[in-house]
Design a protein around this motif. Structure first.
Motif, PDB file in Angstrom:
ATOM      1  N   ARG A  43      46.043  62.853  33.931  1.00  0.00           N
ATOM      2  CA  ARG A  43      47.233  62.090  34.293  1.00  0.00           C
ATOM      3  C   ARG A  43      47.904  62.826  35.434  1.00  0.00           C
ATOM      4  N   ALA A  44      47.849  64.050  35.702  1.00  0.00           N
ATOM      5  CA  ALA A  44      48.539  64.846  36.773  1.00  0.00           C
ATOM      6  C   ALA A  44      47.276  64.761  38.025  1.00  0.00           C
ATOM      7  N   ALA A  45      46.178  64.531  37.691  1.00  0.00           N
ATOM      8  CA  ALA A  45      45.168  64.528  38.599  1.00  0.00           C
ATOM      9  C   ALA A  45      45.266  62.887  39.476  1.00  0.00           C
ATOM     10  N   HIS A  46      45.673  62.099  38.851  1.00  0.00           N
ATOM     11  CA  HIS A  46      45.515  60.594  39.274  1.00  0.00           C
ATOM     12  C   HIS A  46      46.796  59.957  38.996  1.00  0.00           C
ATOM     13  N   ASP A  47      47.988  60.440  38.565  1.00  0.00           N
ATOM     14  CA  ASP A  47      49.155  59.821  38.654  1.00  0.00           C
ATOM     15  C   ASP A  47      48.962  58.852  37.778  1.00  0.00           C
ATOM     16  N   TYR A  48      48.358  58.730  36.445  1.00  0.00           N
ATOM     17  CA  TYR A  48      48.274  57.695  35.835  1.00  0.00           C
ATOM     18  C   TYR A  48      49.705  56.929  35.245  1.00  0.00           C
ATOM     19  N   ARG A  49      49.701  55.878  35.375  1.00  0.00           N
ATOM     20  CA  ARG A  49      51.097  55.026  35.002  1.00  0.00           C
ATOM     21  C   ARG A  49      50.763  53.652  34.226  1.00  0.00           C
ATOM     22  N   LEU A  50      51.480  53.373  33.458  1.00  0.00           N
ATOM     23  CA  LEU A  50      51.474  52.023  32.513  1.00  0.00           C
ATOM     24  C   LEU A  50      52.234  51.089  33.185  1.00  0.00           C
ATOM     25  N   THR A  51      51.823  49.670  33.013  1.00  0.00           N
ATOM     26  CA  THR A  51      52.697  48.522  33.493  1.00  0.00           C
ATOM     27  C   THR A  51      52.333  47.315  32.876  1.00  0.00           C
ATOM     28  N   MET A  52      53.112  46.367  32.487  1.00  0.00           N
ATOM     29  CA  MET A  52      52.575  45.072  32.021  1.00  0.00           C
ATOM     30  C   MET A  52      52.715  44.051  33.059  1.00  0.00           C
ATOM     31  N   VAL A  53      51.496  43.544  33.186  1.00  0.00           N
ATOM     32  CA  VAL A  53      51.454  42.386  34.245  1.00  0.00           C
ATOM     33  C   VAL A  53      51.269  41.055  33.240  1.00  0.00           C
ATOM     34  N   GLY A  54      52.298  40.517  33.147  1.00  0.00           N
ATOM     35  CA  GLY A  54      52.500  39.270  32.137  1.00  0.00           C
ATOM     36  C   GLY A  54      52.145  40.013  30.836  1.00  0.00           C
ATOM     37  N   ASP A  55      51.339  39.703  30.068  1.00  0.00           N
ATOM     38  CA  ASP A  55      50.913  40.391  28.658  1.00  0.00           C
ATOM     39  C   ASP A  55      49.678  41.389  28.564  1.00  0.00           C
ATOM     40  N   PRO A  72      40.884  47.854  34.895  1.00  0.00           N
ATOM     41  CA  PRO A  72      40.875  46.813  34.178  1.00  0.00           C
ATOM     42  C   PRO A  72      41.912  46.390  33.393  1.00  0.00           C
ATOM     43  N   PRO A  73      42.248  45.231  33.398  1.00  0.00           N
ATOM     44  CA  PRO A  73      43.699  44.980  32.609  1.00  0.00           C
ATOM     45  C   PRO A  73      43.209  44.804  31.161  1.00  0.00           C
ATOM     46  N   LEU A  74      43.899  45.529  29.937  1.00  0.00           N
ATOM     47  CA  LEU A  74      43.682  45.361  28.847  1.00  0.00           C
ATOM     48  C   LEU A  74      44.258  44.401  28.200  1.00  0.00           C
ATOM     49  N   GLY A  75      43.713  43.613  27.639  1.00  0.00           N
ATOM     50  CA  GLY A  75      44.157  42.339  26.690  1.00  0.00           C
ATOM     51  C   GLY A  75      44.953  41.342  27.591  1.00  0.00           C
ATOM     52  N   GLY A  76      45.689  40.090  26.704  1.00  0.00           N
ATOM     53  CA  GLY A  76      46.261  39.197  27.430  1.00  0.00           C
ATOM     54  C   GLY A  76      45.627  38.448  28.683  1.00  0.00           C
ATOM     55  N   GLY A  77      46.395  37.717  29.531  1.00  0.00           N
ATOM     56  CA  GLY A  77      45.994  37.204  30.639  1.00  0.00           C
ATOM     57  C   GLY A  77      45.178  37.989  31.816  1.00  0.00           C
ATOM     58  N   VAL A  78      44.064  38.284  31.457  1.00  0.00           N
ATOM     59  CA  VAL A  78      43.212  39.010  32.411  1.00  0.00           C
ATOM     60  C   VAL A  78      43.042  38.467  33.720  1.00  0.00           C
ATOM     61  N   ALA A  81      46.389  38.712  35.686  1.00  0.00           N
ATOM     62  CA  ALA A  81      46.893  39.934  35.985  1.00  0.00           C
ATOM     63  C   ALA A  81      45.912  40.565  37.156  1.00  0.00           C
ATOM     64  N   LEU A  82      44.739  40.124  37.140  1.00  0.00           N
ATOM     65  CA  LEU A  82      43.999  40.544  38.325  1.00  0.00           C
ATOM     66  C   LEU A  82      44.504  39.799  39.563  1.00  0.00           C
ATOM     67  N   ASP A  83      44.798  38.707  39.642  1.00  0.00           N
ATOM     68  CA  ASP A  83      45.247  37.861  40.905  1.00  0.00           C
ATOM     69  C   ASP A  83      46.572  38.493  41.327  1.00  0.00           C
ATOM     70  N   ARG A  84      47.461  39.063  40.405  1.00  0.00           N
ATOM     71  CA  ARG A  84      48.629  39.881  40.733  1.00  0.00           C
ATOM     72  C   ARG A  84      48.436  40.988  41.347  1.00  0.00           C
ATOM     73  N   VAL A  85      47.788  41.815  40.877  1.00  0.00           N
ATOM     74  CA  VAL A  85      47.397  42.984  41.514  1.00  0.00           C
ATOM     75  C   VAL A  85      46.383  42.966  42.846  1.00  0.00           C
ATOM     76  N   TRP A  86      45.726  41.905  42.811  1.00  0.00           N
ATOM     77  CA  TRP A  86      45.103  41.853  43.854  1.00  0.00           C
ATOM     78  C   TRP A  86      45.605  41.313  45.325  1.00  0.00           C
TER      79      TRP A  86
END
Length: 292
Positions: A43-55, A72-78, A81-86
């Protein structure tokens, strides 16, 4: 602990393990990074963070050169979520071939193979038994070690933690001469040793004259695969690395068909060593972004 809605995010925390364990259990990843321990320890090397993109639960990371990416998004409307981050210009990292093909079928994106990040997948039984002439050199090196040392192989436990720390000090002395990522990997290994039980890691140790001279730590990646995250040996004992490799596969996760031994990061020596064990497959990884 609440996970913010995108574009807000928060750092990955130990309390997130139950949630991510459930998500990964459903996802059944083939990529070595996609376990809670694999993320948390780096987590320190890559500054891993969590967010919810929709569900959808999305892990955000940062490369060694500072660029932001998501996994890759985990669960929900994959797809949503991909469209939003792209749309925000983020690159998707850590996709295997099947997920990459799924993305490409949607159109409007480009995918690039990341050879340095390919995972090496082996048949566990082959690593455990080293059958036939293909592994003749490996068996010879193990014989060289076992003929010269009185040793014991034991499951990793609290009693060996101090010995593992001592062995890591040898590697810390070497880290100053290597790439920065090498030092970060040593620190991740040290934390894995301290928190193995909390993180669900299992391992084996090799002792010589009562001192830990090698250890490995890993976990289950999916229903048929274990991933070996960390392996450290006394660099001055020939044949020891081959022994600990064999013993991890022989003693742990016997219901698994495969062992994932992660990537080579473009290191020529490491690549040669991993290929010499005759992987059953190189699991391709891709970086995917919105097409210009």
């Amino acid at each position: 602990m609440e996970i913010p809605s995108y574009p807000d995010s928060r750092p990955l925390d130990l309390v997130d393990k139950p949630l991510l364990d459930v998500r990964f259990s459903v996802f059944q990843p083939r990529i070595s990074e996609m376990t809670f321990a694999g993320l948390y320890l780096f987590r320190a090397a890559h500054d891993y963070r969590l967010t919810m993109v929709g569900d959808s639960l999305v892990v955000l990371g940062r490369g060694y050169s500072g660029e932001r990416y998501c996994m890759p998004p985990l669960g929900g409307g994959v797809e949503t979520a991909l469209d939003r981050v792209w749309d925000d210009g983020l690159e998707l990292y850590g996709t295997d071939e099947a997920f990459a093909e799924r993305c490409l079928k949607r159109g409007g994106v480009t995918a690039v193979e990341d050879r340095d990040s390919f995972d090496y997948l082996y048949l566990r039984e082959e690593l455990a038994t080293l059958p036939g002439n293909r592994f003749h050199k490996k068996k010879n090196r193990i014989s060289y070690f076992t003929a010269r040392h009185e040793y014991r192989v034991e499951p990793f436990s609290e009693q060996y933690r101090a010995g593992c720390r001592k062995l890591l000090e040898v590697w810390r002395g070497m880290a100053a001469e290597e790439e920065p990522s090498f030092g970060l990997e040593i620190e991740a290994t040290a934390e894995a040793v301290e928190k193995a039980e909390l993180l669900g890691l299992e391992g084996v140790v090799v002792t010589v004259a009562g001192e830990v001279k090698a250890f490995s730590l890993g976990e289950r990646l999916n229903v048929e695969t274990t991933v070996c995250h960390f392996e450290k040996t006394d660099p001055f004992m020939e044949g020891l690395s081959q022994l600990i490799n064999r013993e991890y596969s022989r003693l742990l996760f016997n219901d698994c068909k495969f062992v994932n031994r992660e990537q080579d990061l473009g290191d020529a020596g490491l690549r040669s060593a991993k290929l010499s064990y005759h992987p059953a497959e190189l699991i391709k990884k891709f970086r995917i972004r919105r097409a210009p």
